[in-house]
Design a protein around this motif. Structure first.
Motif, short mmCIF file in Angstrom:
data_model
loop_
_atom_site.label_atom_id
_atom_site.label_comp_id
_atom_site.label_asym_id
_atom_site.label_seq_id
_atom_site.Cartn_x
_atom_site.Cartn_y
_atom_site.Cartn_z
N PRO A 47 0.81 -1.22 0.00
CA PRO A 47 0.00 0.00 0.00
C PRO A 47 0.84 1.27 0.00
CG PRO A 47 -0.75 -1.52 1.69
CD PRO A 47 0.53 -2.06 1.14
N ILE A 48 0.45 2.21 -0.81
CA ILE A 48 0.99 3.55 -0.96
C ILE A 48 2.46 3.55 -1.40
CG2 ILE A 48 1.31 5.82 0.10
CD1 ILE A 48 -1.60 5.17 0.05
N LEU A 49 3.33 2.80 -0.73
CA LEU A 49 4.75 2.80 -1.09
C LEU A 49 5.04 1.95 -2.33
CD1 LEU A 49 6.50 2.56 2.37
CD2 LEU A 49 6.33 4.53 0.87
N GLY A 50 4.23 0.94 -2.58
CA GLY A 50 4.46 0.07 -3.73
C GLY A 50 4.49 0.82 -5.05
N PRO A 51 3.47 1.65 -5.34
CA PRO A 51 3.52 2.41 -6.59
C PRO A 51 4.70 3.37 -6.68
CG PRO A 51 1.28 2.34 -5.75
CD PRO A 51 2.17 1.75 -4.70
N ALA A 52 5.09 3.95 -5.56
CA ALA A 52 6.26 4.85 -5.57
C ALA A 52 7.53 4.08 -5.90
CB ALA A 52 6.39 5.55 -4.23
N ILE A 53 7.68 2.88 -5.36
CA ILE A 53 8.84 2.05 -5.64
C ILE A 53 8.84 1.62 -7.11
CG2 ILE A 53 9.92 -0.19 -5.14
CD1 ILE A 53 8.92 0.19 -2.23
N VAL A 54 7.68 1.28 -7.64
CA VAL A 54 7.57 0.87 -9.04
C VAL A 54 7.97 2.01 -9.97
CG1 VAL A 54 5.91 0.23 -10.84
CG2 VAL A 54 5.92 -0.97 -8.66
N HIS A 55 7.50 3.22 -9.69
CA HIS A 55 7.89 4.37 -10.51
C HIS A 55 9.40 4.60 -10.45
CE1 HIS A 55 4.20 5.97 -12.12
NE2 HIS A 55 3.61 5.86 -10.95
N HIS A 56 9.99 4.41 -9.28
CA HIS A 56 11.44 4.57 -9.14
C HIS A 56 12.18 3.52 -9.96
CE1 HIS A 56 15.30 5.42 -7.29
NE2 HIS A 56 15.42 4.14 -7.01
N ILE A 57 11.71 2.29 -9.93
CA ILE A 57 12.34 1.21 -10.70
C ILE A 57 12.21 1.47 -12.19
CG2 ILE A 57 12.14 -1.23 -11.33
CD1 ILE A 57 11.47 -1.76 -8.36
#
Length: 100
Positions: A47-57
């Motif tokens: 939740p919430i952090l997953g999409p941010a990590i995906v965008h970073h990757i």
């Protein structure tokens, strides 16, 4: 269950971020299907952090010829030619003129 507005807002924020990350992953043409599915699942279940990590990757790392490359440091795809080609150019910009 008096905290339902907090849970609802958190869920809505997560869904908006997940939809943005999922669209970015699915529109990326240089990823394989298994990489795309792993990134979408990461964005969905964290939740919430997953999409941010995906965008970073997606912005930073690219898999090229079986190796993960860090794209934040410039052009890493110079596969043709050699490094010695830069010796013929003047990298200093000033060719000896003593301007005052």
């Amino acid at each position: 269950m008096e905290n339902w507005p907090i849970f609802l807002v958190s869920l809505l924020v997560h869904l908006v971020m997940f939809s943005s990350a999922a669209y970015s992953v699915l529109s990326c043409q240089i990823r394989t299907a298994s990489e795309k599915s792993n990134l979408v699942l990461l964005a969905l279940f964290l939740p919430i952090l997953g999409p941010a990590i995906v965008h970073h990757i997606l912005k930073r790392f690219v898999k090229h010829k079986g190796q993960w490359l860090d794209m934040s440091g410039g052009s890493n795809f110079e596969t043709s030619g050699s490094i010695d080609n830069s010796a013929s150019s003047d990298s200093g910009g000033d060719s000896g003129s003593g301007g005052d």
